[in-house]
Design an enzyme around this catalytic site. Structure first.
Site, PDB file in Angstrom:
ATOM      1  N   TYR A  63       0.835  -1.200  -0.062  1.00  0.00           N
ATOM      2  CA  TYR A  63      -0.094  -0.214   0.092  1.00  0.00           C
ATOM      3  C   TYR A  63       0.933   1.312  -0.043  1.00  0.00           C
ATOM      4  O   TYR A  63       0.802   2.118   0.844  1.00  0.00           O
ATOM      5  CB  TYR A  63      -0.813  -0.075   1.331  1.00  0.00           C
ATOM      6  CG  TYR A  63      -2.189   0.809   1.083  1.00  0.00           C
ATOM      7  CD1 TYR A  63      -2.721   1.410  -0.248  1.00  0.00           C
ATOM      8  CD2 TYR A  63      -2.720   1.248   2.316  1.00  0.00           C
ATOM      9  CE1 TYR A  63      -3.603   2.280  -0.197  1.00  0.00           C
ATOM     10  CE2 TYR A  63      -4.021   2.084   2.259  1.00  0.00           C
ATOM     11  CZ  TYR A  63      -4.331   2.642   1.045  1.00  0.00           C
ATOM     12  OH  TYR A  63      -5.492   3.583   1.044  1.00  0.00           O
ATOM     13  N   LEU A  79      14.763  -3.718  11.203  1.00  0.00           N
ATOM     14  CA  LEU A  79      13.755  -3.192  11.997  1.00  0.00           C
ATOM     15  C   LEU A  79      12.883  -2.247  10.732  1.00  0.00           C
ATOM     16  O   LEU A  79      13.300  -1.526  10.009  1.00  0.00           O
ATOM     17  CB  LEU A  79      14.188  -2.104  12.980  1.00  0.00           C
ATOM     18  CG  LEU A  79      12.854  -1.096  13.609  1.00  0.00           C
ATOM     19  CD1 LEU A  79      11.993  -2.030  14.449  1.00  0.00           C
ATOM     20  CD2 LEU A  79      13.323   0.071  14.398  1.00  0.00           C
ATOM     21  N   ASP A  80      11.621  -2.630  10.571  1.00  0.00           N
ATOM     22  CA  ASP A  80      10.539  -2.395   9.600  1.00  0.00           C
ATOM     23  C   ASP A  80       9.711  -1.324  10.374  1.00  0.00           C
ATOM     24  O   ASP A  80       8.572  -2.109  11.032  1.00  0.00           O
ATOM     25  CB  ASP A  80       9.966  -3.311   8.986  1.00  0.00           C
ATOM     26  CG  ASP A  80       9.099  -3.176   7.851  1.00  0.00           C
ATOM     27  OD1 ASP A  80       8.911  -2.033   7.638  1.00  0.00           O
ATOM     28  OD2 ASP A  80       8.582  -3.864   7.059  1.00  0.00           O
ATOM     29  N   GLY A  85       6.433   0.481  10.565  1.00  0.00           N
ATOM     30  CA  GLY A  85       5.298   0.556   9.665  1.00  0.00           C
ATOM     31  C   GLY A  85       5.036  -0.395   8.963  1.00  0.00           C
ATOM     32  O   GLY A  85       5.327  -0.446   7.584  1.00  0.00           O
ATOM     33  N   GLY A 130       2.943  -2.805   7.894  1.00  0.00           N
ATOM     34  CA  GLY A 130       1.984  -3.063   6.990  1.00  0.00           C
ATOM     35  C   GLY A 130       1.608  -4.563   7.196  1.00  0.00           C
ATOM     36  O   GLY A 130       1.337  -5.196   8.260  1.00  0.00           O
ATOM     37  N   THR A 187       3.810  -2.237  13.881  1.00  0.00           N
ATOM     38  CA  THR A 187       2.547  -1.828  13.095  1.00  0.00           C
ATOM     39  C   THR A 187       1.631  -1.159  14.477  1.00  0.00           C
ATOM     40  O   THR A 187       1.891  -1.668  15.469  1.00  0.00           O
ATOM     41  CB  THR A 187       1.874  -2.821  12.263  1.00  0.00           C
ATOM     42  OG1 THR A 187       0.770  -1.974  11.855  1.00  0.00           O
ATOM     43  CG2 THR A 187       1.302  -3.759  13.237  1.00  0.00           C
ATOM     44  N   LEU A 188       0.781  -0.350  14.124  1.00  0.00           N
ATOM     45  CA  LEU A 188      -0.320   0.292  14.961  1.00  0.00           C
ATOM     46  C   LEU A 188      -1.580  -0.278  14.747  1.00  0.00           C
ATOM     47  O   LEU A 188      -2.964   0.083  15.055  1.00  0.00           O
ATOM     48  CB  LEU A 188      -0.223   1.539  15.008  1.00  0.00           C
ATOM     49  CG  LEU A 188       0.932   2.404  15.941  1.00  0.00           C
ATOM     50  CD1 LEU A 188       0.703   3.697  15.977  1.00  0.00           C
ATOM     51  CD2 LEU A 188       1.093   1.611  17.248  1.00  0.00           C
ATOM     52  N   GLN A 227      -3.747  -5.328  10.252  1.00  0.00           N
ATOM     53  CA  GLN A 227      -2.509  -5.802   9.776  1.00  0.00           C
ATOM     54  C   GLN A 227      -1.505  -6.399  10.562  1.00  0.00           C
ATOM     55  O   GLN A 227      -1.008  -7.291   9.962  1.00  0.00           O
ATOM     56  CB  GLN A 227      -1.568  -4.334   9.602  1.00  0.00           C
ATOM     57  CG  GLN A 227      -2.300  -3.434   8.423  1.00  0.00           C
ATOM     58  CD  GLN A 227      -1.425  -2.151   7.955  1.00  0.00           C
ATOM     59  OE1 GLN A 227      -0.698  -1.855   9.092  1.00  0.00           O
ATOM     60  NE2 GLN A 227      -1.676  -1.456   6.952  1.00  0.00           N
ATOM     61  N   CYS A 258      -6.077  11.872  -5.627  1.00  0.00           N
ATOM     62  CA  CYS A 258      -4.524  11.770  -5.176  1.00  0.00           C
ATOM     63  C   CYS A 258      -3.697  11.494  -6.538  1.00  0.00           C
ATOM     64  O   CYS A 258      -2.563  11.940  -6.605  1.00  0.00           O
ATOM     65  CB  CYS A 258      -4.456  10.391  -4.112  1.00  0.00           C
ATOM     66  SG  CYS A 258      -4.962  10.773  -2.436  1.00  0.00           S
TER      67      CYS A 258
END
Length: 307
Positions: A39, A75-76, A78, A80, A100-101, A105, A262
């Site tokens: 994404y 370390l990734d 975010g 997804g 992630t938050l 996901q 967008c």
């Protein structure tokens, strides 16, 4: 003051903002994203690629800039649905921690890691980047920086600096604007990305300078995201009835306007994507860009690599 209020991503609030968009039904994202659920901006060499091909090239391009080697800790930030983290582990034999938050996901990423037999090499956590501990050989962040907010840029890059080893390399891939600092469109902020903001490079680099990190490379992707959004819009149109069944007609009109507006902003407006490569040392990466194509070619197809 208003900009900072609109970009309120304090601990706790950041998770609420993320949930608004990324905890939508996973079935929705399957209707318009590629099979790996990338994404973020794809990488088109000639524009003739399929969406799947361009997203695969994006991942390989990022991996090449990270100069991944077997055994590295990555370390990734975010992560997804886990696509990049899993591919890095499969093709470069590295150990990845993804943050992630989004509950949705996280569930999908963990399921994918288990299905691929990679749980000993890839782990995902519901954790804010500010709460991360330890140090890493490599740090990558794709499509997450837009959710940080200008008030937290100093903290973000200070955190990257602390978590990155002295000879490490970091890569931040994010949407930006070509002009001076601005603000997020009110409609987009209310309905699509609460707390979101795409910065000017002047805002970003000012924060990087204070962190003490070297900017070892900046690449600007101009029409790549316009093409990515075109593919997403066309796929959404093909599957519009299914999207309407998941939500309703009002949602479909909102999502169409989001994708179309967008694309227009990237094709004819001031929006672009930047890839910012960072390190503590000026010699952490080769002195010319020749290595990017050469390194990318070293990563073999995931199915052929034993982790």
């Amino acid at each position: 003051m208003l900009r900072r209020l609109h970009q309120d991503n304090r601990l706790g609030r950041a998770r609420v903002n993320v949930a608004h968009h990324y905890d939508l039904s996973g079935a929705l994202y399957d209707l318009f994203l590629d099979q790996d659920r990338q994404y973020s901006c794809a990488y088109f060499h000639n524009g003739a690629e399929t969406l799947e091909e361009a997203q695969e090239k994006k991942k390989r391009h990022i991996m090449a800039k990270l100069l991944l080697e077997p055994g590295m800790r990555v370390l990734d930030v975010g992560s997804g649905w886990g696509g990049l983290a899993l591919e890095m582990a499969q093709t470069a034999s590295v150990d990845v921690t993804g943050l992630t938050l989004s509950q949705e996901q996280l569930a999908v990423a963990n399921k994918r890691a288990a299905a691929d037999g990679l749980t000993s090499h890839v782990r995902f956590a519901m954790r804010d980047y500010r709460d991360e501990q330890g140090t890493y050989d490599r740090i990558v962040s794709v499509g997450m920086f837009e959710h940080v907010g200008v008030a937290h840029y100093r903290t973000y890059f200070d955190t990257l600096s602390k978590r990155l080893k002295s000879n490490g390399v970091a890569l931040v891939h994010a949407i930006g604007r070509t002009g001076p600092p601005g603000s997020t469109d009110p409609w987009l902020r209310k309905y699509i990305f609460p707390g979101g903001y795409c910065p000017s490079l002047s805002e970003v680099l000012a924060a990087v300078e204070r962190s003490g990190l070297w900017v070892t490379d900046i690449e600007i992707l101009r029409l790549h995201y316009a093409e990515t959004l075109r593919h997403w819009f066309e796929r959404f149109q093909v599957n519009r009835d299914q999207a309407k069944a998941i939500y309703d007609e009002r949602f479909c009109r909102m999502w169409e306007f989001y994708l179309a507006s967008c694309e227009a902003a990237f094709r004819n407006g001031p929006m672009m994507v930047f890839q910012l490569q960072l390190s503590h040392r000026r010699d952490a990466v080769p002195l010319t860009r020749d290595y990017v194509a050469a390194k990318g070619g070293q990563y073999t197809v995931a199915e052929d690599v034993a982790v």
